[in-house]
Write a protein that holds these residues in place. Sequence first.
Motif, PDB file in Angstrom:
ATOM      1  N   ALA A 211      52.941  17.002  -0.098  1.00 33.77           N
ATOM      2  CA  ALA A 211      52.910  16.848   1.364  1.00 33.77           C
ATOM      3  C   ALA A 211      51.702  17.608   1.891  1.00 33.77           C
ATOM      4  O   ALA A 211      51.572  18.803   1.631  1.00 33.77           O
ATOM      5  CB  ALA A 211      54.189  17.402   1.986  1.00 33.77           C
ATOM      6  N   ALA A 212      50.830  16.905   2.589  1.00 34.37           N
ATOM      7  CA  ALA A 212      49.616  17.530   3.128  1.00 34.37           C
ATOM      8  C   ALA A 212      49.694  17.483   4.651  1.00 34.37           C
ATOM      9  O   ALA A 212      49.958  16.423   5.225  1.00 34.37           O
ATOM     10  CB  ALA A 212      48.386  16.793   2.631  1.00 34.37           C
ATOM     11  N   PHE A 213      49.476  18.628   5.265  1.00 32.59           N
ATOM     12  CA  PHE A 213      49.717  18.744   6.708  1.00 32.59           C
ATOM     13  C   PHE A 213      48.426  18.910   7.494  1.00 32.59           C
ATOM     14  O   PHE A 213      47.399  19.331   6.960  1.00 32.59           O
ATOM     15  CB  PHE A 213      50.614  19.963   6.979  1.00 32.59           C
TER      16      PHE A 213
ATOM     17  N   PRO B  53      53.568   3.417   5.782  1.00 34.36           N
ATOM     18  CA  PRO B  53      53.255   3.549   4.363  1.00 34.36           C
ATOM     19  C   PRO B  53      51.740   3.539   4.204  1.00 34.36           C
ATOM     20  O   PRO B  53      51.057   2.735   4.835  1.00 34.36           O
ATOM     21  CB  PRO B  53      53.881   2.311   3.733  1.00 34.36           C
ATOM     22  N   LEU B  54      51.193   4.417   3.383  1.00 35.94           N
ATOM     23  CA  LEU B  54      49.739   4.565   3.292  1.00 35.94           C
ATOM     24  C   LEU B  54      49.081   3.310   2.744  1.00 35.94           C
ATOM     25  O   LEU B  54      47.995   2.931   3.163  1.00 35.94           O
ATOM     26  CB  LEU B  54      49.407   5.767   2.404  1.00 35.94           C
ATOM     27  N   ASP B  55      49.731   2.623   1.818  1.00 34.04           N
ATOM     28  CA  ASP B  55      49.115   1.444   1.202  1.00 34.04           C
ATOM     29  C   ASP B  55      48.879   0.328   2.205  1.00 34.04           C
ATOM     30  O   ASP B  55      48.066  -0.542   1.988  1.00 34.04           O
ATOM     31  CB  ASP B  55      49.997   0.907   0.071  1.00 34.04           C
TER      32      ASP B  55
ATOM     33  N   PRO C 214      56.096   6.168  -3.358  1.00 35.64           N
ATOM     34  CA  PRO C 214      55.348   5.681  -2.197  1.00 35.64           C
ATOM     35  C   PRO C 214      54.797   6.825  -1.369  1.00 35.64           C
ATOM     36  O   PRO C 214      55.401   7.897  -1.294  1.00 35.64           O
ATOM     37  CB  PRO C 214      56.376   4.874  -1.407  1.00 35.64           C
ATOM     38  N   ARG C 215      53.644   6.591  -0.768  1.00 31.28           N
ATOM     39  CA  ARG C 215      52.979   7.614   0.036  1.00 31.28           C
ATOM     40  C   ARG C 215      52.978   7.162   1.491  1.00 31.28           C
ATOM     41  O   ARG C 215      52.778   5.990   1.789  1.00 31.28           O
ATOM     42  CB  ARG C 215      51.546   7.767  -0.473  1.00 31.28           C
ATOM     43  N   PHE C 216      53.201   8.097   2.389  1.00 29.56           N
ATOM     44  CA  PHE C 216      53.241   7.802   3.829  1.00 29.56           C
ATOM     45  C   PHE C 216      52.187   8.630   4.545  1.00 29.56           C
ATOM     46  O   PHE C 216      51.778   9.674   4.042  1.00 29.56           O
ATOM     47  CB  PHE C 216      54.627   8.155   4.395  1.00 29.56           C
ATOM     48  N   GLN C 217      51.798   8.153   5.724  1.00 31.51           N
ATOM     49  CA  GLN C 217      50.913   8.991   6.531  1.00 31.51           C
ATOM     50  C   GLN C 217      51.291   8.883   7.999  1.00 31.51           C
ATOM     51  O   GLN C 217      51.799   7.856   8.456  1.00 31.51           O
ATOM     52  CB  GLN C 217      49.446   8.651   6.326  1.00 31.51           C
ATOM     53  N   ALA C 218      51.055   9.955   8.738  1.00 31.60           N
ATOM     54  CA  ALA C 218      51.413   9.974  10.155  1.00 31.60           C
ATOM     55  C   ALA C 218      50.183   9.948  11.054  1.00 31.60           C
ATOM     56  O   ALA C 218      50.321   9.810  12.264  1.00 31.60           O
ATOM     57  CB  ALA C 218      52.246  11.225  10.462  1.00 31.60           C
TER      58      ALA C 218
ATOM     59  N   TRP D 269      52.366  12.305   2.818  1.00 30.05           N
ATOM     60  CA  TRP D 269      53.336  12.848   1.863  1.00 30.05           C
ATOM     61  C   TRP D 269      53.900  11.754   0.963  1.00 30.05           C
ATOM     62  O   TRP D 269      53.807  10.572   1.280  1.00 30.05           O
ATOM     63  CB  TRP D 269      54.471  13.554   2.608  1.00 30.05           C
ATOM     64  N   LEU D 270      54.459  12.219  -0.143  1.00 30.89           N
ATOM     65  CA  LEU D 270      55.115  11.324  -1.090  1.00 30.89           C
ATOM     66  C   LEU D 270      56.617  11.447  -0.912  1.00 30.89           C
ATOM     67  O   LEU D 270      57.115  12.529  -0.620  1.00 30.89           O
ATOM     68  CB  LEU D 270      54.832  11.764  -2.522  1.00 30.89           C
TER      69      LEU D 270
END
Length: 371
Positions: free
Chosen positions: A288-290, A367-369, A173-177, A271-272
């Motif tokens: 993880a992309a910042f 969660p990004l989805d 799963p991918r998350f985003q802030a 990030w994953l």
Amino acid sequence: MDTRSGDVAELIHRVAVLGGGIAGAAAALRLAQGGASPLWITGTPRAGFKPGEHLSAAALPLLKELASDALLRAEVHRHAHGTYSAWGSDLLVERNAIVQLEGPPTVLDRAAFEDALATQAVTAGAERIDGDVVDVRISGDAWEMILGDRTLKVRFVFDATGRKAIVASKFAPRFQADRLTCQYALFTCPAQSTPRPVTLIEAETRGWWYLSVLADRRAVVNFYSDADVPGFETSHLSRNARQTQAISAFLSDYGYQISGAAHRIACNSTWLAPAIGPGWVAIGDASAAFDPLSSHGMTTALWSAIQAADAFVAQDRAKMQAYTDNVARGIQDYLQARARIYGQEQRWSDSPFWARRAASRQLAPEPLDAT
Ligand SMILES: Cc1cc2nc3c(=O)[nH]c(=O)nc-3n(C[C@H](O)[C@H](O)[C@H](O)COP(=O)(O)OP(=O)(O)OC[C@H]3O[C@@H](n4cnc5c(N)ncnc54)[C@H](O)[C@@H]3O)c2cc1C
């Protein structure tokens, strides 16, 4: 690599690295240095300027580990001694590189640096293939990678395909802030102009600006805001830059004019979790992309490539698990640092951009989805 018996011998590569950015190049290099002979599928080479040139001093020990530190001596890069920011007040404050014990950061010619790292990886023994992987399938205990009319079989994959994470995002799963995006353009100055080699950061009501003078005197100007903040057309980047204080004054003082079109690129914090799975590991932005405010994306890409490649070469599961645990810890540290740094700017707490960053100190990442 190995072959299976049968009517047609089938070539199965032991390990492939997908992605031709810094993470991919560093992983291909490190695996080759460790004797793992990786297949390195770099994607389709893209023409044009790639933003992101501020290499933190923390990258130096990592480049030394890769025997790549000499690459920074090329004249196309410059030391970043003068960084000034108007953040939290109108005052432009210098962050002096003298107090950075590791040495100054470097302002890279990003394309030249990535090319040099790629050459080093190939010289060390990585087998390079340019082209996009268009599909990935599991076939028994191997991966099938589809590139145009070719199918390559691989046992283990390093996913270094940046935010796309073309393999890893299928399995974790991918998350985003946040939904940060960047508008960017190059500016040039007249031949007789001698601009100070500085980096400027300036906060404003809808986000923040960044200007850095490259070694060849061109300046890159970036504006960071959320994708949905209205009234900020990419085509107006130059005009909007003239509404700032410090950045506008710098552009005028040295006669800078925009050169070519402005572009837009995603740079959300995403990030994953987890960054590994059976037969794959994600590195660099794929894991993880910042927010570029951290100025650590390239350093993290180098770090993650070395950690994961060393674990693979040693065939050490505990080391690979330690890598993914460190990624998870790094994300928590990053989110705290991000909240602290954005929290230093209190002037526009009612504007959506800053209000969201204040609120994100209490909110769980989404969660990004679901977006
Ligand atoms: C506007 C902006 C400014 C930034 N500023 C800084 C900065 O000042 N300092 C800093 O340290 N970091 C900065 N960053 C972050 C930094 O650029 C990234 O962290 C870094 O590029 C990550 O490297 P990577 O190799 O993981 O991914 P990428 O550089 O995104 O590379 C991904 C690679 O995967 C390839 N690929 C994609 N799809 C496929 C496919 N299907 N098949 C094969 N290959 C594929 C692509 O062609 C590419 O080569 C910035 C980022 C942005 C967007």
